[in-house]
Design a protein around this motif. Structure first.
Motif, PDB file in Angstrom:
ATOM      1  N   ALA A 114      28.002   7.226  16.953  1.00  0.00           N
ATOM      2  CA  ALA A 114      29.051   6.325  17.211  1.00  0.00           C
ATOM      3  C   ALA A 114      29.159   5.406  16.049  1.00  0.00           C
ATOM      4  CB  ALA A 114      28.453   5.599  18.220  1.00  0.00           C
ATOM      5  N   ALA A 115      28.072   4.983  15.599  1.00  0.00           N
ATOM      6  CA  ALA A 115      27.950   3.855  14.236  1.00  0.00           C
ATOM      7  C   ALA A 115      28.557   4.764  13.045  1.00  0.00           C
ATOM      8  CB  ALA A 115      26.573   3.562  13.912  1.00  0.00           C
ATOM      9  N   GLU A 116      28.388   5.965  12.921  1.00  0.00           N
ATOM     10  CA  GLU A 116      28.982   6.736  11.701  1.00  0.00           C
ATOM     11  C   GLU A 116      30.354   6.882  11.620  1.00  0.00           C
ATOM     12  OE1 GLU A 116      25.104   9.801  10.262  1.00  0.00           O
ATOM     13  OE2 GLU A 116      26.664  10.318  11.672  1.00  0.00           O
ATOM     14  N   LEU A 117      30.897   6.940  13.008  1.00  0.00           N
ATOM     15  CA  LEU A 117      32.350   6.968  13.239  1.00  0.00           C
ATOM     16  C   LEU A 117      33.080   5.778  13.229  1.00  0.00           C
ATOM     17  CD1 LEU A 117      32.060   9.741  16.239  1.00  0.00           C
ATOM     18  CD2 LEU A 117      33.043  10.308  13.832  1.00  0.00           C
ATOM     19  N   THR A 118      32.295   4.524  13.126  1.00  0.00           N
ATOM     20  CA  THR A 118      33.075   3.404  12.980  1.00  0.00           C
ATOM     21  C   THR A 118      32.649   2.623  11.861  1.00  0.00           C
ATOM     22  OG1 THR A 118      31.437   2.746  14.866  1.00  0.00           O
ATOM     23  CG2 THR A 118      33.517   3.231  15.717  1.00  0.00           C
ATOM     24  N   PHE A 119      31.462   1.642  11.981  1.00  0.00           N
ATOM     25  CA  PHE A 119      31.293   0.899  11.012  1.00  0.00           C
ATOM     26  C   PHE A 119      30.414   1.385  10.109  1.00  0.00           C
ATOM     27  CE2 PHE A 119      28.119   0.394  14.684  1.00  0.00           C
ATOM     28  CZ  PHE A 119      27.094   0.430  13.931  1.00  0.00           C
ATOM     29  N   LEU A 120      29.912   2.338  10.139  1.00  0.00           N
ATOM     30  CA  LEU A 120      29.054   2.921   9.052  1.00  0.00           C
ATOM     31  C   LEU A 120      29.782   3.814   8.328  1.00  0.00           C
ATOM     32  CD1 LEU A 120      25.470   3.754  10.304  1.00  0.00           C
ATOM     33  CD2 LEU A 120      26.298   1.710   9.212  1.00  0.00           C
ATOM     34  N   ALA A 121      31.178   4.363   8.619  1.00  0.00           N
ATOM     35  CA  ALA A 121      32.020   5.140   7.966  1.00  0.00           C
ATOM     36  C   ALA A 121      32.228   4.705   6.633  1.00  0.00           C
ATOM     37  CB  ALA A 121      33.087   5.337   8.661  1.00  0.00           C
ATOM     38  N   GLY A 122      32.055   5.396   5.653  1.00  0.00           N
ATOM     39  CA  GLY A 122      32.261   5.096   4.050  1.00  0.00           C
ATOM     40  C   GLY A 122      31.057   4.383   3.251  1.00  0.00           C
ATOM     41  N   LYS A 123      29.947   4.130   4.263  1.00  0.00           N
ATOM     42  CA  LYS A 123      28.989   3.208   3.521  1.00  0.00           C
ATOM     43  C   LYS A 123      28.013   4.468   2.905  1.00  0.00           C
ATOM     44  CE  LYS A 123      28.679  -0.772   5.578  1.00  0.00           C
ATOM     45  NZ  LYS A 123      28.566  -2.015   5.024  1.00  0.00           N
ATOM     46  N   GLY A 124      27.323   4.002   1.867  1.00  0.00           N
ATOM     47  CA  GLY A 124      26.486   4.916   1.017  1.00  0.00           C
ATOM     48  C   GLY A 124      25.352   5.255   2.146  1.00  0.00           C
ATOM     49  N   ASP A 125      24.817   6.396   1.537  1.00  0.00           N
ATOM     50  CA  ASP A 125      23.637   6.966   2.214  1.00  0.00           C
ATOM     51  C   ASP A 125      22.331   5.996   2.359  1.00  0.00           C
ATOM     52  OD1 ASP A 125      24.923   9.187   2.515  1.00  0.00           O
ATOM     53  OD2 ASP A 125      23.637  10.467   1.132  1.00  0.00           O
ATOM     54  N   THR A 126      22.023   5.079   1.311  1.00  0.00           N
ATOM     55  CA  THR A 126      21.180   4.317   1.414  1.00  0.00           C
ATOM     56  C   THR A 126      21.125   3.003   2.433  1.00  0.00           C
ATOM     57  OG1 THR A 126      20.430   4.796  -1.005  1.00  0.00           O
ATOM     58  CG2 THR A 126      19.657   2.763  -0.039  1.00  0.00           C
ATOM     59  N   SER A 133      21.214   1.779  27.197  1.00  0.00           N
ATOM     60  CA  SER A 133      20.549   1.856  25.991  1.00  0.00           C
ATOM     61  C   SER A 133      21.421   2.123  24.792  1.00  0.00           C
ATOM     62  CB  SER A 133      19.456   3.052  26.418  1.00  0.00           C
ATOM     63  OG  SER A 133      18.549   2.534  27.210  1.00  0.00           O
ATOM     64  N   THR A 134      22.318   3.241  24.930  1.00  0.00           N
ATOM     65  CA  THR A 134      23.076   3.473  23.834  1.00  0.00           C
ATOM     66  C   THR A 134      23.819   2.352  23.381  1.00  0.00           C
ATOM     67  OG1 THR A 134      23.404   5.921  24.669  1.00  0.00           O
ATOM     68  CG2 THR A 134      24.868   5.110  23.102  1.00  0.00           C
ATOM     69  N   ALA A 135      24.306   1.674  24.351  1.00  0.00           N
ATOM     70  CA  ALA A 135      24.850   0.306  23.845  1.00  0.00           C
ATOM     71  C   ALA A 135      24.379  -0.553  22.939  1.00  0.00           C
ATOM     72  CB  ALA A 135      25.863  -0.380  25.097  1.00  0.00           C
ATOM     73  N   ALA A 136      23.240  -0.820  23.277  1.00  0.00           N
ATOM     74  CA  ALA A 136      22.215  -1.623  23.012  1.00  0.00           C
ATOM     75  C   ALA A 136      21.795  -1.139  21.331  1.00  0.00           C
ATOM     76  CB  ALA A 136      20.709  -1.768  23.476  1.00  0.00           C
ATOM     77  N   MET A 137      21.705   0.297  21.239  1.00  0.00           N
ATOM     78  CA  MET A 137      21.019   0.881  20.064  1.00  0.00           C
ATOM     79  C   MET A 137      22.413   0.780  18.968  1.00  0.00           C
ATOM     80  SD  MET A 137      18.512   4.156  20.822  1.00  0.00           S
ATOM     81  CE  MET A 137      19.032   4.408  22.507  1.00  0.00           C
ATOM     82  N   THR A 138      23.611   0.941  19.583  1.00  0.00           N
ATOM     83  CA  THR A 138      24.598   0.769  18.525  1.00  0.00           C
ATOM     84  C   THR A 138      24.717  -0.444  18.087  1.00  0.00           C
ATOM     85  OG1 THR A 138      25.790   2.499  20.031  1.00  0.00           O
ATOM     86  CG2 THR A 138      27.238   1.237  18.322  1.00  0.00           C
ATOM     87  N   ALA A 139      24.875  -1.714  19.014  1.00  0.00           N
ATOM     88  CA  ALA A 139      24.667  -2.948  18.359  1.00  0.00           C
ATOM     89  C   ALA A 139      23.621  -3.347  17.648  1.00  0.00           C
ATOM     90  CB  ALA A 139      24.463  -3.998  19.738  1.00  0.00           C
ATOM     91  N   ALA A 140      22.418  -2.746  18.038  1.00  0.00           N
ATOM     92  CA  ALA A 140      21.311  -3.194  16.884  1.00  0.00           C
ATOM     93  C   ALA A 140      21.477  -2.555  15.378  1.00  0.00           C
ATOM     94  CB  ALA A 140      19.935  -2.553  17.514  1.00  0.00           C
ATOM     95  N   ILE A 141      22.209  -1.214  15.544  1.00  0.00           N
ATOM     96  CA  ILE A 141      22.083  -0.714  14.020  1.00  0.00           C
ATOM     97  C   ILE A 141      23.437  -1.377  13.418  1.00  0.00           C
ATOM     98  CG2 ILE A 141      23.497   1.263  13.040  1.00  0.00           C
ATOM     99  CD1 ILE A 141      22.013   2.857  15.385  1.00  0.00           C
ATOM    100  N   ALA A 142      24.307  -2.163  14.043  1.00  0.00           N
ATOM    101  CA  ALA A 142      25.430  -2.985  13.516  1.00  0.00           C
ATOM    102  C   ALA A 142      24.983  -4.184  12.964  1.00  0.00           C
ATOM    103  CB  ALA A 142      26.690  -2.996  14.728  1.00  0.00           C
ATOM    104  N   THR A 143      24.102  -4.921  13.954  1.00  0.00           N
ATOM    105  CA  THR A 143      23.672  -6.034  13.516  1.00  0.00           C
ATOM    106  C   THR A 143      22.577  -5.944  12.114  1.00  0.00           C
ATOM    107  OG1 THR A 143      23.365  -7.051  15.590  1.00  0.00           O
ATOM    108  CG2 THR A 143      21.996  -7.993  14.057  1.00  0.00           C
ATOM    109  N   ALA A 144      22.050  -4.676  11.970  1.00  0.00           N
ATOM    110  CA  ALA A 144      21.096  -4.533  11.157  1.00  0.00           C
ATOM    111  C   ALA A 144      22.014  -4.170   9.931  1.00  0.00           C
ATOM    112  CB  ALA A 144      20.223  -3.294  11.284  1.00  0.00           C
TER     113      ALA A 144
END
Length: 436
Positions: A269-281, A57-68
């Motif tokens: 997990a997303a924040e520590l990888t692909f969302l790092a440096g992204k704006g809040d919005t 489930s955690t893997a699927a949610m991480t992937a879903a956030i990345a795709t989004a």
């Protein structure tokens, strides 16, 4: 024909049973296999996820956030539900059968030489497919343990450990310390790790492994908090605080309050990888969209899926006591509120603490129908019935899943509910009318 080639290989005896072939101690075969395929895993930016429960489930949610978030995302989970291609999905779409067959044909001599297990072969194919698809991120679920799991040839951007409990004790050890060290074997030198593990003994073991690897360790409970607003069989709503952001009233499309913890872990997990440096919005939008439509972004199924509303039929692939407890705690109150009786179709395999599961079923006053399942480690339904009755569980005579479903449909009161649980293979034997 390509499909014939695929069937020929996947029906060979050495690849015939996913569960029995999932654990192959040592990585020598796997390294030889991926080397012969060009070491595709070395091209992947990966999040690697281990744990006793919650890793899929955690893997699927991480992937879903990345795709989004707009990333081309590969998701590897196991076991598959109905076809091996479901183990390797890019933005929710399984690998094409033709690609599988052609790739197997191209590496037939290598495969015959290495003689990999089914799991080793599936993981190697996943790496090759994701590399060919040039994914921006690969989210890889461990099969069993971590240190000696076939996926552990990776050098990921982040290692995640969801939970440590007693499962596969014959292979991983019979203490939380030993099991935690096996899970923590996915932590690599200098690479950040994220842990949601709570037992003190397991936490200490993971911290020691991380320190030995000089890996920065983030602990979910030290860095996040969340408030649940709603939870039912359609999903839940919760608010989440992390070091990076406050997420107000997120909608999660997976049922069960336990999934909120997995969601918090995926967000971090997303924040520590692909969302790092992204704006809040943009970060908020990706998290909100990914969690809100998990199945649409990943094709992930089998976790408290409602197959029918009345009488209620729910399927869940939980197969050890903690997972089954979470499912019962979610479904049983719904049935009780409707004034009905909870029925359970159960299959079980050796080594999954059936007696502990029996006590959970007795506590929920479930009426259980043992069903057969086609795997080498399956406990015969008659034995399941005997062991459940010894624990005071109301148990009916064993029967096939289609027969059990027919009997339930004919006899159920409007408020009754039926939970199908015990293994991933349940989804594969569902009647076509109940499949998505």
């Amino acid at each position: 024909m390509p499909d014939d080639a695929l069937d020929l290989l996947l029906n060979r005896p050495q690849y015939a049973n996913v569960a029995d072939d999932a654990y192959a101690p040592g990585l020598d075969r796997m390294r030889t296999l991926v080397d012969g395929m060009g070491n595709p895993h070395e091209a992947l930016r990966a999040v690697h996820i281990a744990g006793t429960n919650g890793k899929g489930s955690t893997a699927a949610m991480t992937a879903a956030i990345a795709t989004a978030a707009g990333l081309r995302t590969g998701l590897h989970t196991s076991p598959h539900l109905t076809h091996v291609a479901q183990r390797m999905r890019v933005d929710g779409t399984p690998a094409p059968t033709n690609w599988l067959a052609e790739t197997l044909d191209a590496h037939r001599a290598l495969i015959d030489e290495v003689q990999p297990s089914f799991f080793e072969l599936a993981v190697a194919l996943t790496f090759r497919y994701f590399a060919e698809q040039d994914v921006d991120l690969a989210v890889i679920e461990v099969g069993l343990g971590g240190r000696l799991d076939s996926t552990n040839v990776l050098r990921p951007a982040l290692s995640v450990i969801t939970h440590v409990g007693f499962d596969h004790t014959d292979m991983l050890g019979d203490t939380l310390d030993a099991i935690a060290r096996e899970k923590a074997g996915i932590i690599t030198p200098g690479t950040p790790a994220l842990s949601a593990v709570t037992p003190d003994e397991a936490r200490a073991a993971i911290a020691e492994v991380a320190a030995t690897q000089d890996a920065p360790l983030h602990r979910l409970d030290d860095e996040t908090s969340w408030t649940s607003h709603r939870s039912n069989l359609t999903g839940s709503t919760f608010s989440l605080d992390t070091p990076a952001h406050h997420y107000d009233r997120l909608s999660l499309s997976l049922a069960g309050p336990h999934q909120q913890r997995n969601a918090a872990l995926a967000v971090r997990a997303a924040e520590l990888t692909f969302l790092a440096g992204k704006g809040d919005t943009s970060a908020d939008a990706a998290v909100r969209e990914g969690l809100g439509d998990l199945r649409g972004h990943t094709g992930f199924h089998g976790r408290l899926d409602v197959l029918q509303e009345e009488p209620l039929i729910v399927v869940d692939v939980g197969h050890n006591p903690p997972a089954i407890a979470a499912s019962l705690d979610t479904v049983a109150p719904v049935v009780a509120n409707r004034g009905g009786t909870l029925h359970v179709c159960l299959n079980a395999v050796r080594g999954k603490q059936l007696d502990a599961t029996a006590r959970l079923l007795a506590a929920h006053e479930a009426v259980v129908i043992p069903i057969p399942i086609d795997t080498k480690r399956a406990i015969p339904p008659g034995e399941i019935a005997e062991r459940l009755r010894a624990q005071g569980v109301a148990t009916r005579d064993p029967r096939s899943l289609p027969d059990a479903l027919d009997d339930f449909e004919q006899a159920a009161a409007p408020g009754d509910g039926l939970l199908l649980i015990g293994s991933h293979k349940l989804v594969d034997v569902l009647p076509p009318a109940l499949r998505d």
